[in-house]
Design a protein around this motif. Structure first.
Motif, PDB file in Angstrom:
ATOM      1  N   ARG A  55       5.360   7.527  14.153  1.00 49.44           N
ATOM      2  CA  ARG A  55       3.989   7.990  13.970  1.00 49.44           C
ATOM      3  C   ARG A  55       3.587   8.192  12.507  1.00 49.44           C
ATOM      4  O   ARG A  55       2.392   8.114  12.183  1.00 49.44           O
ATOM      5  N   ILE A  56       4.554   8.447  11.649  1.00 47.19           N
ATOM      6  CA  ILE A  56       4.224   8.766  10.258  1.00 47.19           C
ATOM      7  C   ILE A  56       4.729   7.693   9.289  1.00 47.19           C
ATOM      8  O   ILE A  56       3.965   7.166   8.486  1.00 47.19           O
ATOM      9  N   VAL A  57       6.013   7.369   9.387  1.00 43.29           N
ATOM     10  CA  VAL A  57       6.616   6.463   8.404  1.00 43.29           C
ATOM     11  C   VAL A  57       6.230   5.012   8.657  1.00 43.29           C
ATOM     12  O   VAL A  57       5.792   4.305   7.737  1.00 43.29           O
ATOM     13  N   LEU A  58       6.382   4.543   9.907  1.00 42.73           N
ATOM     14  CA  LEU A  58       6.182   3.117  10.202  1.00 42.73           C
ATOM     15  C   LEU A  58       4.776   2.614   9.861  1.00 42.73           C
ATOM     16  O   LEU A  58       4.644   1.566   9.211  1.00 42.73           O
ATOM     17  N   PRO A  59       3.691   3.299  10.281  1.00 42.68           N
ATOM     18  CA  PRO A  59       2.355   2.768   9.945  1.00 42.68           C
ATOM     19  C   PRO A  59       2.122   2.616   8.446  1.00 42.68           C
ATOM     20  O   PRO A  59       1.535   1.629   8.000  1.00 42.68           O
ATOM     21  N   GLN A  60       2.592   3.588   7.661  1.00 38.26           N
ATOM     22  CA  GLN A  60       2.402   3.497   6.222  1.00 38.26           C
ATOM     23  C   GLN A  60       3.341   2.464   5.596  1.00 38.26           C
ATOM     24  O   GLN A  60       2.971   1.759   4.647  1.00 38.26           O
ATOM     25  N   MET A  61       4.558   2.365   6.139  1.00 35.37           N
ATOM     26  CA  MET A  61       5.506   1.386   5.627  1.00 35.37           C
ATOM     27  C   MET A  61       4.973  -0.028   5.817  1.00 35.37           C
ATOM     28  O   MET A  61       5.088  -0.873   4.928  1.00 35.37           O
ATOM     29  N   LEU A  62       4.356  -0.292   6.970  1.00 35.11           N
ATOM     30  CA  LEU A  62       3.819  -1.627   7.234  1.00 35.11           C
ATOM     31  C   LEU A  62       2.749  -2.000   6.211  1.00 35.11           C
ATOM     32  O   LEU A  62       2.731  -3.118   5.697  1.00 35.11           O
ATOM     33  N   ARG A  63       1.882  -1.061   5.905  1.00 28.48           N
ATOM     34  CA  ARG A  63       0.818  -1.342   4.932  1.00 28.48           C
ATOM     35  C   ARG A  63       1.393  -1.566   3.544  1.00 28.48           C
ATOM     36  O   ARG A  63       1.021  -2.505   2.837  1.00 28.48           O
ATOM     37  N   LEU A  64       2.322  -0.702   3.136  1.00 26.14           N
ATOM     38  CA  LEU A  64       2.882  -0.799   1.784  1.00 26.14           C
ATOM     39  C   LEU A  64       3.790  -2.022   1.626  1.00 26.14           C
ATOM     40  O   LEU A  64       3.897  -2.581   0.532  1.00 26.14           O
ATOM     41  N   ALA A  65       4.435  -2.437   2.716  1.00 25.17           N
ATOM     42  CA  ALA A  65       5.373  -3.562   2.645  1.00 25.17           C
ATOM     43  C   ALA A  65       4.675  -4.906   2.785  1.00 25.17           C
ATOM     44  O   ALA A  65       5.286  -5.945   2.509  1.00 25.17           O
ATOM     45  N   LEU A  66       3.400  -4.895   3.199  1.00 20.17           N
ATOM     46  CA  LEU A  66       2.742  -6.161   3.529  1.00 20.17           C
ATOM     47  C   LEU A  66       2.705  -7.168   2.378  1.00 20.17           C
ATOM     48  O   LEU A  66       3.007  -8.343   2.596  1.00 20.17           O
ATOM     49  N   PRO A  67       2.357  -6.780   1.137  1.00 26.34           N
ATOM     50  CA  PRO A  67       2.353  -7.787   0.061  1.00 26.34           C
ATOM     51  C   PRO A  67       3.719  -8.441  -0.157  1.00 26.34           C
ATOM     52  O   PRO A  67       3.831  -9.664  -0.274  1.00 26.34           O
ATOM     53  N   GLY A  68       4.771  -7.627  -0.198  1.00 26.24           N
ATOM     54  CA  GLY A  68       6.118  -8.178  -0.359  1.00 26.24           C
ATOM     55  C   GLY A  68       6.546  -8.990   0.848  1.00 26.24           C
ATOM     56  O   GLY A  68       7.192 -10.034   0.715  1.00 26.24           O
ATOM     57  N   PHE A  69       6.191  -8.514   2.037  1.00 27.87           N
ATOM     58  CA  PHE A  69       6.498  -9.248   3.265  1.00 27.87           C
ATOM     59  C   PHE A  69       5.817 -10.614   3.253  1.00 27.87           C
ATOM     60  O   PHE A  69       6.417 -11.628   3.622  1.00 27.87           O
ATOM     61  N   ALA A  70       4.555 -10.642   2.818  1.00 31.36           N
ATOM     62  CA  ALA A  70       3.807 -11.896   2.768  1.00 31.36           C
ATOM     63  C   ALA A  70       4.465 -12.895   1.830  1.00 31.36           C
ATOM     64  O   ALA A  70       4.611 -14.083   2.149  1.00 31.36           O
ATOM     65  N   ASN A  71       4.866 -12.432   0.656  1.00 29.84           N
ATOM     66  CA  ASN A  71       5.522 -13.328  -0.297  1.00 29.84           C
ATOM     67  C   ASN A  71       6.824 -13.887   0.263  1.00 29.84           C
ATOM     68  O   ASN A  71       7.133 -15.073   0.101  1.00 29.84           O
ATOM     69  N   ASN A  72       7.597 -13.038   0.925  1.00 29.77           N
ATOM     70  CA  ASN A  72       8.856 -13.501   1.518  1.00 29.77           C
ATOM     71  C   ASN A  72       8.611 -14.518   2.623  1.00 29.77           C
ATOM     72  O   ASN A  72       9.357 -15.488   2.762  1.00 29.77           O
ATOM     73  N   TRP A  73       7.569 -14.301   3.413  1.00 28.13           N
ATOM     74  CA  TRP A  73       7.239 -15.253   4.475  1.00 28.13           C
ATOM     75  C   TRP A  73       6.874 -16.614   3.892  1.00 28.13           C
ATOM     76  O   TRP A  73       7.331 -17.650   4.380  1.00 28.13           O
ATOM     77  N   LEU A  74       6.073 -16.626   2.830  1.00 32.07           N
ATOM     78  CA  LEU A  74       5.666 -17.890   2.225  1.00 32.07           C
ATOM     79  C   LEU A  74       6.871 -18.634   1.639  1.00 32.07           C
ATOM     80  O   LEU A  74       6.980 -19.859   1.769  1.00 32.07           O
ATOM     81  N   VAL A  75       7.779 -17.893   1.008  1.00 28.94           N
ATOM     82  CA  VAL A  75       8.982 -18.533   0.470  1.00 28.94           C
ATOM     83  C   VAL A  75       9.877 -19.029   1.606  1.00 28.94           C
ATOM     84  O   VAL A  75      10.469 -20.110   1.528  1.00 28.94           O
ATOM     85  N   LEU A  76       9.960 -18.259   2.687  1.00 32.86           N
ATOM     86  CA  LEU A  76      10.771 -18.663   3.837  1.00 32.86           C
ATOM     87  C   LEU A  76      10.262 -19.977   4.430  1.00 32.86           C
ATOM     88  O   LEU A  76      11.059 -20.856   4.784  1.00 32.86           O
TER      89      LEU A  76
END
Length: 229
Positions: free
Chosen positions: A141-162
């Motif tokens: 309820r607290i960590v995951l929703p914020q983690m998803l938002r904060l991790a999205l730019p890095g996650f996106a870059n990793n997906w594109l490289v993958l």
């Protein structure tokens, strides 16, 4: 223009996308596990996760691909007779490719997720526990929703490289888009045409991904300035 090879290239494109999506699923699971290990109170798990991320990020992807496919196949066939299997065991190139890419990008996502979790003020989790939430509830309820938002730019870059790294699976015999393009180029002696078509296929996937991820960022970050992906 493509001498009738367009259906073959589209089939390779579908396989390439399948490898990318399956690898991402493996990478996300390993990334979450690795981030949890690095943030755990256990020195053993912290060290194990550090060794994993350091080794994987320091070895070329192609070397790991060949090690997993050929080395893994050798190891399986060494062990198989002791388990009562006398026939030669072939490792499926799709499984080997997905496992290798997932293992590689799991290391990168480990750092992405760890950084996102560390960016969340620690007091928020403490407040959740003070209200009587269990650790799993605090995370969900607290960590995951914020983690998803904060991790999205890095996650996106990793997906594109993958997505681009899926081209490596062609070296272990998987008939992905690069393999199909190579076959067509060899048959027609027009390598520029077909490798350009393969490049357009990768560009199509990455462009669609960027648009989708930007829409997702806007949905998850109302009132927060967008970060360019």
């Amino acid at each position: 223009m493509l001498h009738g090879y367009l259906p073959s290239l589209l089939e390779g494109l579908r396989l390439t996308l399948g490898v990318a999506v399956a690898s991402l699923a493996v990478a996300v699971l390993l990334g979450l596990a690795g981030a949890a290990a690095k943030l755990s109170g256990s020195a053993f798990w912290r060290r194990a996760a550090t060794v994993y991320t350091t080794l994987i990020r320091g070895v070329p992807d192609l070397v790991l691909m060949l090690l997993v496919f050929y080395g893994g196949q050798l190891a399986v066939n060494e062990i198989a007779p002791h388990l009562g299997v006398d026939e030669y065991v072939d490792i499926d190139p799709f499984v080997a490719g997905v496992a290798t890419l997932g293992f590689i990008f799991g290391a990168y996502l480990t750092e992405t997720f760890r950084g996102a979790i560390l960016a969340i003020p620690h007091g928020q989790a403490e407040a959740g526990r003070a209200f009587g939430m269990r650790p799993l509830q605090v995370f969900r309820r607290i960590v995951l929703p914020q983690m998803l938002r904060l991790a999205l730019p890095g996650f996106a870059n990793n997906w594109l490289v993958l997505v681009k790294s899926t081209a490596l699976v062609s070296v272990i015999g998987l008939t992905d888009m690069m393999q199909k393009a190579g076959q067509a180029a060899g048959a027609t002696r027009e390598p520029f045409t077909f490798y350009l078509a393969a490049a357009a296929g990768y560009l199509l996937i990455t462009t669609a991904s960027v648009l989708a991820l930007r829409a997702l960022e806007k949905r998850w970050s109302p009132g927060v300035p967008a970060v360019s992906l």
